[in-house]
Design a protein around this motif. Structure first.
Motif, PDB file in Angstrom:
ATOM      1  N   LEU A  19      41.370  43.362  50.345  1.00 42.82           N
ATOM      2  CA  LEU A  19      41.438  41.982  49.876  1.00 42.82           C
ATOM      3  C   LEU A  19      41.140  41.928  48.383  1.00 42.82           C
ATOM      4  O   LEU A  19      40.178  42.542  47.907  1.00 42.82           O
ATOM      5  CB  LEU A  19      40.430  41.104  50.624  1.00 42.82           C
ATOM      6  CG  LEU A  19      40.645  41.012  52.139  1.00 42.82           C
ATOM      7  CD1 LEU A  19      39.466  40.307  52.784  1.00 42.82           C
ATOM      8  CD2 LEU A  19      41.945  40.298  52.447  1.00 42.82           C
ATOM      9  N   MET A  20      41.959  41.167  47.632  1.00 43.45           N
ATOM     10  CA  MET A  20      41.744  41.066  46.196  1.00 43.45           C
ATOM     11  C   MET A  20      40.447  40.307  45.927  1.00 43.45           C
ATOM     12  O   MET A  20      40.235  39.208  46.423  1.00 43.45           O
ATOM     13  CB  MET A  20      42.908  40.367  45.498  1.00 43.45           C
ATOM     14  CG  MET A  20      42.790  40.441  43.986  1.00 43.45           C
ATOM     15  SD  MET A  20      44.282  40.011  43.067  1.00 43.45           S
ATOM     16  CE  MET A  20      44.561  38.340  43.583  1.00 43.45           C
ATOM     17  N   THR A  21      39.552  40.929  45.155  1.00 39.62           N
ATOM     18  CA  THR A  21      38.264  40.324  44.830  1.00 39.62           C
ATOM     19  C   THR A  21      38.187  39.848  43.392  1.00 39.62           C
ATOM     20  O   THR A  21      37.361  39.005  43.062  1.00 39.62           O
ATOM     21  CB  THR A  21      37.120  41.318  45.083  1.00 39.62           C
ATOM     22  OG1 THR A  21      37.393  42.517  44.347  1.00 39.62           O
ATOM     23  CG2 THR A  21      36.987  41.633  46.564  1.00 39.62           C
ATOM     24  N   SER A  22      39.042  40.402  42.509  1.00 40.82           N
ATOM     25  CA  SER A  22      39.038  39.946  41.119  1.00 40.82           C
ATOM     26  C   SER A  22      40.314  40.396  40.421  1.00 40.82           C
ATOM     27  O   SER A  22      41.030  41.268  40.909  1.00 40.82           O
ATOM     28  CB  SER A  22      37.808  40.467  40.366  1.00 40.82           C
ATOM     29  OG  SER A  22      37.828  41.872  40.284  1.00 40.82           O
ATOM     30  N   GLU A  23      40.561  39.773  39.294  1.00 44.63           N
ATOM     31  CA  GLU A  23      41.647  40.193  38.418  1.00 44.63           C
ATOM     32  C   GLU A  23      41.207  39.978  36.981  1.00 44.63           C
ATOM     33  O   GLU A  23      40.471  39.041  36.677  1.00 44.63           O
ATOM     34  CB  GLU A  23      42.947  39.450  38.711  1.00 44.63           C
ATOM     35  CG  GLU A  23      42.932  37.976  38.414  1.00 44.63           C
ATOM     36  CD  GLU A  23      44.253  37.302  38.736  1.00 44.63           C
ATOM     37  OE1 GLU A  23      45.138  37.290  37.862  1.00 44.63           O
ATOM     38  OE2 GLU A  23      44.376  36.782  39.860  1.00 44.63           O
ATOM     39  N   ILE A  24      41.636  40.883  36.130  1.00 44.32           N
ATOM     40  CA  ILE A  24      41.314  40.791  34.703  1.00 44.32           C
ATOM     41  C   ILE A  24      42.624  40.761  33.930  1.00 44.32           C
ATOM     42  O   ILE A  24      43.503  41.600  34.153  1.00 44.32           O
ATOM     43  CB  ILE A  24      40.441  41.974  34.238  1.00 44.32           C
ATOM     44  CG1 ILE A  24      39.079  41.930  34.933  1.00 44.32           C
ATOM     45  CG2 ILE A  24      40.281  41.957  32.720  1.00 44.32           C
ATOM     46  CD1 ILE A  24      38.168  43.092  34.606  1.00 44.32           C
ATOM     47  N   ASN A  25      42.735  39.780  33.052  1.00 45.32           N
ATOM     48  CA  ASN A  25      43.929  39.630  32.223  1.00 45.32           C
ATOM     49  C   ASN A  25      43.581  39.959  30.777  1.00 45.32           C
ATOM     50  O   ASN A  25      42.564  39.509  30.261  1.00 45.32           O
ATOM     51  CB  ASN A  25      44.464  38.210  32.327  1.00 45.32           C
ATOM     52  CG  ASN A  25      44.804  37.856  33.759  1.00 45.32           C
ATOM     53  OD1 ASN A  25      45.534  38.584  34.407  1.00 45.32           O
ATOM     54  ND2 ASN A  25      44.258  36.770  34.249  1.00 45.32           N
TER      55      ASN A  25
END
Length: 187
Positions: A19-25
């Motif tokens: 499950l996706m817990t974070s994303e950084i752009n």
């Protein structure tokens, strides 16, 4: 003209147990050929069901680009509607108040569904600091032809980052839409 591809934007996604817990752009700085963090989303799942986020927090980099600082938070409320579907019933948006060092209400969206899982009404509110209450400002309503199921329809491809009501929140054919403003205590 260099006639070549140049870096612009990068998204990195992080998962726990699938499950996706974070994303950084990150954004590319062509002046020094480096990626610079721009924003970060963290997702909390599990209080209702591991597939749906309970809340999302958006961070931005501080003025010196050293640390992440809070910007906004979205709290989600869901209802279970037939396996494996969940329907979003409320989203409450917060903004981080640096001076008070706490989350402050911003606005909220409430959603209603018919017995077929079609999102029929969305009511939108803004937070009025004084007197400290939610004030409605807009409402939308979708009308459906229940003779046509989602599987009977050819729908447009949605490549937008935002959820599109006509693509994600219905199980039957949408045949009408109405929008209302809340003026002088009347829709």
């Amino acid at each position: 003209v260099l006639n070549q591809w140049v870096n612009l934007y990068m998204g990195e996604y992080f998962y726990t147990d699938g499950l996706m817990t974070s994303e950084i752009n990150s954004l590319w700085n062509q002046g020094n050929d480096q990626w610079y963090f721009h924003s970060k989303w963290e997702y909390s799942r599990g209080a209702f069901h591991p597939w749906v986020p309970d809340f999302e927090i958006l961070y931005r980099r501080d003025i010196n680009n050293i640390a992440w600082v809070y910007e906004t938070k979205i709290e989600n409320e869901w209802i279970h509607w037939g396996s494996p579907l969940f329907l979003l019933t409320k989203q409450t948006y917060f903004t981080w108040d640096i001076s008070m060092n706490q989350w402050e209400y911003d606005y909220k969206d409430d959603y209603q569904y018919d017995s077929n899982g079609n999102r029929t009404i969305g009511t939108y509110y803004e937070w009025i600091e004084t007197p400290g209450e939610w004030a409605p400002y807009y409402k939308d309503e979708f009308i459906f032809d229940l003779a046509y199921n989602f599987s009977d329809l050819i729908t447009p491809i949605n490549d937008d980052d935002e959820l599109d009501d006509t693509v994600y929140w219905f199980n039957n054919m949408v045949i009408g839409y109405r929008g209302y403003e809340f003026t002088n205590q009347v829709w």
